[in-house]
Design an enzyme around this catalytic site. Structure first.
Site, PDB file in Angstrom:
ATOM      1  N   ASN A   7      23.731 -28.839 -73.141  1.00 45.55           N
ATOM      2  CA  ASN A   7      24.872 -27.957 -72.882  1.00 45.55           C
ATOM      3  C   ASN A   7      25.270 -27.106 -74.091  1.00 45.55           C
ATOM      4  OD1 ASN A   7      25.731 -30.258 -74.182  1.00 45.55           O
ATOM      5  ND2 ASN A   7      27.621 -30.487 -73.016  1.00 45.55           N
ATOM      6  N   TYR A   8      25.013 -27.596 -75.297  1.00 45.80           N
ATOM      7  CA  TYR A   8      25.246 -26.809 -76.519  1.00 45.80           C
ATOM      8  C   TYR A   8      24.002 -26.947 -77.401  1.00 45.80           C
ATOM      9  CZ  TYR A   8      30.199 -26.785 -75.180  1.00 45.80           C
ATOM     10  OH  TYR A   8      31.392 -26.622 -74.512  1.00 45.80           O
ATOM     11  N   LYS A  30      14.298 -32.471 -82.135  1.00 47.72           N
ATOM     12  CA  LYS A  30      13.739 -32.610 -80.795  1.00 47.72           C
ATOM     13  C   LYS A  30      14.754 -31.995 -79.833  1.00 47.72           C
ATOM     14  CE  LYS A  30      12.681 -34.342 -76.709  1.00 47.72           C
ATOM     15  NZ  LYS A  30      13.470 -33.955 -75.514  1.00 47.72           N
ATOM     16  N   SER A  33      15.079 -31.090 -73.176  1.00 54.73           N
ATOM     17  CA  SER A  33      14.056 -30.517 -72.298  1.00 54.73           C
ATOM     18  C   SER A  33      14.548 -29.255 -71.602  1.00 54.73           C
ATOM     19  CB  SER A  33      13.624 -31.557 -71.250  1.00 54.73           C
ATOM     20  OG  SER A  33      13.096 -32.706 -71.869  1.00 54.73           O
ATOM     21  N   GLY A  84      23.885 -39.192 -73.126  1.00 50.81           N
ATOM     22  CA  GLY A  84      24.505 -40.222 -72.300  1.00 50.81           C
ATOM     23  C   GLY A  84      23.891 -41.588 -72.499  1.00 50.81           C
ATOM     24  N   GLU A 102      26.913 -39.577 -80.233  1.00 52.07           N
ATOM     25  CA  GLU A 102      28.036 -39.165 -79.401  1.00 52.07           C
ATOM     26  C   GLU A 102      27.548 -39.276 -77.963  1.00 52.07           C
ATOM     27  OE1 GLU A 102      30.694 -35.367 -78.015  1.00 52.07           O
ATOM     28  OE2 GLU A 102      29.036 -35.075 -79.403  1.00 52.07           O
ATOM     29  N   ARG A 135      30.460 -30.944 -69.923  1.00 49.73           N
ATOM     30  CA  ARG A 135      30.835 -31.144 -71.325  1.00 49.73           C
ATOM     31  C   ARG A 135      31.260 -32.592 -71.498  1.00 49.73           C
ATOM     32  NH1 ARG A 135      35.322 -29.116 -72.950  1.00 49.73           N
ATOM     33  NH2 ARG A 135      36.229 -28.884 -70.867  1.00 49.73           N
ATOM     34  N   CYS A 136      30.898 -33.173 -72.625  1.00 47.53           N
ATOM     35  CA  CYS A 136      31.268 -34.571 -72.861  1.00 47.53           C
ATOM     36  C   CYS A 136      32.771 -34.726 -73.046  1.00 47.53           C
ATOM     37  CB  CYS A 136      30.511 -35.131 -74.059  1.00 47.53           C
ATOM     38  SG  CYS A 136      30.746 -34.188 -75.576  1.00 47.53           S
ATOM     39  N   GLU A 180      18.406 -30.773 -60.410  1.00 43.10           N
ATOM     40  CA  GLU A 180      18.590 -31.398 -59.096  1.00 43.10           C
ATOM     41  C   GLU A 180      18.999 -32.857 -59.256  1.00 43.10           C
ATOM     42  OE1 GLU A 180      16.157 -32.197 -54.901  1.00 43.10           O
ATOM     43  OE2 GLU A 180      15.137 -31.297 -56.617  1.00 43.10           O
TER      44      GLU A 180
END
Length: 233
Positions: A7-8, A30, A33, A84, A102, A135-136, A180
C-alpha cells in the site's frame, strides 16, 4: 533485509532503508509482489543519484517462494517487515536475528458523549475508507457512548452514502482492493457477520475486486469482523 507492504511501496521502503544506510549497513530490499515496479524505479533513482553499487540490492519474487531463503540467509543480520500474519512466520524462522515489525491491528475510534459528532463522523469516514481501507492505521471499529450512538450512526451512514465507488483515474473514493484473494477474505468476514446477526447499514455489493463500502452496526464479539483486520472498505 527490508520488506515493505504494497500500500505504501516507496514511503515505507524508504523508512526502512534510510536508518539502515545511515548506520552504515548495506540493505537487501524485497518489494511487495504487488508493488515490484515501484521498488525497481526507486532503486534506479538511487543509482542515478550516485549511491555506490551494492549498497542497496533488490530481490523480487513471491514471498511464498523466496521468503524463507531471504529471512533465514546467514548474511541477513536484521529484518524490517511491514505486513500482516506473515510477520509471525518470519519471527519464528528468523531465530536470534533482530526484528523490526509493524503488523496488523484492529484500530478503534472512541467517541464520547460530549464529542462534536459532525467532526467525529467526518474523521471516521476519512480514517476508515481512504485508500479503500487498505491501511494498517485505518479506522476499523467505532466504540461510541450509547446516548449518542444512533445519531452518530446516522451521520456516518449519510457520509458513507456519498462516497464515489469506481476507478482511480475517475477520482473515486473507493477503488478495487489489491487482489481477488483480499476481496474473498473481506467477503468471508462480511458473510460471517451477516450470519451472526450484524445490522447492515449499507448493501453488500461486489464486482470482482471492487467492493462497495460496508457499514455494520450491532457487531458482537463472536463475529470475525470484530477481531480480524479486513484491510478493505
Amino acid at each position: 533485509l527490508a520488506i515493505p507492504p504494497f500500500n505504501y511501496p516507496v514511503n515505507l521502503a524508504v523508512s526502512k532503508l534510510a536508518p539502515a544506510l545511515m548506520a552504515g549497513n548495506t540493505v537487501v530490499l524485497k518489494p511487495p509482489s504487488q508493488g515490484v515496479v515501484a521498488g525497481i524505479h526507486m532503486i534506479k533513482c538511487f543509482q542515478a543519484a550516485g549511491l555506490p553499487a551494492g549498497t542497496v540490492n533488490l530481490v523480487t519474487g513471491k514471498g511464498s517462494e523466496i521468503g524463507d531463503f531471504l529471512t533465514t540467509h546467514p548474511a541477513v543480520n536484521c529484518i524490517s517487515f511491514t505486513g500482516g500474519d506473515t510477520g509471525i512466520a518470519i519471527s519464528r524462522k528468523a531465530g536470534m536475528v533482530p526484528l523490526q515489525m509493524e503488523l496488523g491491528g484492529k484500530d478503534a475510534c472512541i467517541v464520547c458523549s460530549d464529542a462534536d459528532l459532525d467532526l467525529a463522523a467526518t474523521h471516521i469516514i476519512k480514517g476508515g475508507f481512504s485508500y479503500s481501507g487498505q491501511r494498517c492505521t485505518a479506522v476499523k471499529v467505532v466504540l461510541v457512548m450509547q446516548d449518542i450512538a444512533d445519531e452518530l450512526v446516522r451521520k456516518v451512514h449519510a457520509g458513507v452514502q456519498k462516497l464515489k465507488v469506481g476507478r482511480p483515474e475517475d477520482n473515486a473514493d473507493i477503488t478495487a482492493v489489491v487482489s481477488e484473494g483480499s476481496a474473498n477474505f473481506i467477503q468471508g468476514l462480511v458473510e460471517d457477520a451477516k450470519a451472526k446477526g450484524a445490522t447492515f447499514l449499507t448493501d453488500w455489493k461486489r464486482e470482482g475486486n471492487l467492493l462497495w463500502p460496508v457499514l455494520l452496526d450491532n457487531v458482537t464479539a463472536d463475529m470475525r469482523i470484530a477481531w480480524e483486520e479486513p484491510f478493505g472498505p
